[in-house]
Design an enzyme around this catalytic site. Structure first.
Site, mmCIF file in Angstrom:
data_model
loop_
_atom_site.group_PDB
_atom_site.id
_atom_site.type_symbol
_atom_site.label_atom_id
_atom_site.label_comp_id
_atom_site.label_asym_id
_atom_site.label_seq_id
_atom_site.Cartn_x
_atom_site.Cartn_y
_atom_site.Cartn_z
ATOM 1 N N GLU A 376 0.841 -1.217 0.000
ATOM 2 C CA GLU A 376 0.000 0.000 0.000
ATOM 3 C C GLU A 376 0.867 1.256 0.000
ATOM 4 O O GLU A 376 0.523 2.261 0.616
ATOM 5 C CB GLU A 376 -0.919 0.038 1.229
ATOM 6 C CG GLU A 376 -1.667 -1.223 1.526
ATOM 7 C CD GLU A 376 -2.732 -1.538 0.499
ATOM 8 O OE1 GLU A 376 -2.925 -0.727 -0.416
ATOM 9 O OE2 GLU A 376 -3.345 -2.605 0.617
ATOM 10 N N GLY A 377 1.984 1.190 -0.712
ATOM 11 C CA GLY A 377 2.906 2.330 -0.782
ATOM 12 C C GLY A 377 3.980 2.201 0.276
ATOM 13 O O GLY A 377 3.689 2.147 1.468
#
Ligand SMILES: Cc1cc2nc3c(=O)[nH]c(=O)nc-3n(C[C@H](O)[C@H](O)[C@H](O)COP(=O)(O)OP(=O)(O)OC[C@H]3O[C@@H](n4cnc5c(N)ncnc54)[C@H](O)[C@@H]3O)c2cc1C
Length: 397
Positions: A376-377
């Site tokens: 998620e980054g």
């Protein structure tokens, strides 16, 4: 003041809420939190060391999570629970206090797979999939990352081409959570019309799934590599509303929001394990909690836990008001995961040698959080998002 009783969890927990943050929650929010906490205590905590040790995800938990009302928790209609963003966050925190892998299940199913269908799907797709997914009868996965396209998903190679009324998918995806136990994957692919999303049954001919193992993180969770060898799906598999990377990014934003809260659960559980151990363990004729250096560690943990909880709650209230921005979510994910890893590692030191045994949670949480900081980054990606927000200059390339 007499030394605190290490077995009196309620008192230890109350003492750590120095700012009185529970007072910022409504009665409904506290009820939701307590319901999920009780589930985790009864159904996850007694088994998690065994599951993690064996690298096992108990698939029967899917229906149990459905019964608990945490799948697609903040989605409305189509049999979804329709809770608030704050309730979803509190549930994520309690689940991740059990294990990041189990919160990851809920994130992939609810935020990524269901969220994509809910936001971008046709009426027929929503009615077909969402009620059963909310009950945990159908498991969904979300395929964006590829062997050669991680932080830069625009470089994905998976391609969907039109063949009459059908679409034919070719390419690979990597690190795709749950696919080996799922009935469908939301696959993101380039087309002649830009990036589009497809609901692809995992038993479609040409859909090959390999479980990625052994892992040293997220062991109570399933990640896979996917190969699409001319996988044919009908026109009705296309998510009609999603065009371009906005499609997957909107789902990622919801999942990232859940992580802002979830990481605090892993950190809280690590802190509580360390505190209880420090009160019970004696060296030099005193509980190690009596040493100033130990107290400093515990205090630093609680300072960050309380700040992180305030941050998560602020973001939750903004999200419920429809006012949250991607930069705010990046700030929350970057900070809370970074601090959670530091807390889990520091907690492990308090447990000394016993802290490397699987029966104690901090080292498991620390290992899991390595994945949480990456998916998620990554830390770097969120730093660059915030750097661009501050300077107006993109530094990705
Ligand atoms: C347990 C787990 C579960 C996952 N689940 C899913 C899932 O369900 N679905 C899915 O699609 N994906 C999933 N992922 C994939 C995850 O989103 C990617 O791992 C993540 O986006 C990073 O991509 P990468 O691993 O290819 O690393 P890379 O992009 O190769 O990055 C490697 C390193 O380079 C750094 N880097 C990259 N670009 C820059 C830059 N411009 N400036 C500075 N540093 C840079 C990164 O920050 C990182 O430190 C999962 C991953 C894990 C570990």
């Amino acid at each position: 003041m007499p030394a605190r009783d290490p077995e009196d969890i309620a008192a230890l927990r109350a003492a750590s809420d120095i700012l009185g943050l529970d007072g910022l929650l409504s009665a409904d929010e506290i009820a939701t939190r307590d319901r999920v906490r009780a589930f985790v205590d009864a159904e996850i905590r007694p088994h998690i060391a065994d599951w993690f040790g064996r690298g096992h995800f108990p698939v029967e938990l899917a229906r149990a999570f459905g019964g608990l009302g945490v799948l697609g928790m903040n989605l409305d209609g189509y049999g979804c629970p329709g809770g608030s963003a704050v309730e979803y966050g509190l549930a994520a925190l309690e689940l991740e206090a059990g294990d990041s892998g189990l919160r990851t299940f809920v994130s992939v199913q609810g935020s990524l797979a269901m969220g994509s269908i809910h936001r971008w799907g046709s009426e027929q797709q929503k009615q077909e999939w969402l009620p059963r997914m909310a009950r945990g009868e159908v498991i969904g996965s979300f395929g964006l990352t590829e062997p050669g396209a991680g932080s830069d998903p625009s470089s994905m190679k998976t391609f969907a081409s039109r063949d009459g009324q059908d679409w034919v998918l070719t390419g690979s995806k990597r690190w795709i959570g749950l696919a080996a136990i799922a009935q469908l994957t939301v696959v993101w692919a380039h087309t002649d019309d830009g990036v589009r999303g497809f609901i692809v049954p995992t038993d479609a001919p040409g859909f090959h799934i390999t479980v990625l193992e052994p892992k040293l993180s997220m062991r109570a969770s399933v990640q896979t590599e996917l190969h699409f060898d001319d996988v044919r799906v009908p026109a009705s598999a296309l998510l009609p509303g999603a065009r371009g990377l906005r499609g997957p990014f909107s789902a990622l934003n919801d999942a990232r929001y859940g992580i802002v809260w979830g990481a605090l659960g892993a950190a809280r559980d690590s802190y509580e394990a360390a505190l209880r151990y420090a009160l019970a363990r004696e060296q030099f004729d005193r509980p190690i909690a009596a040493f100033q250096l130990t107290q400093q560690k515990l205090v630093n943990m609680v300072v960050e836990l309380q700040k992180g909880a305030l941050l998560a709650l602020h973001l939750g209230r903004l999200k419920d008001a429809g006012a949250i921005t991607p930069a705010q979510i990046s700030l929350g994910k970057l900070n809370n995961v970074r601090e959670a890893i530091a807390i889990a590692r520091e907690a492990r030191t308090i447990l000394g040698g016993n802290g490397v045994l699987i029966e104690h949670s901090p080292i498991r949480h620390a290992a899991n959080l390595e994945s949480v900081r990456t998916y998620e980054g990554t830390d770097e990606v969120h730093t660059l998002i915030l750097g661009e927000h501050l300077t107006g200059i993109g530094a990705f390339r």
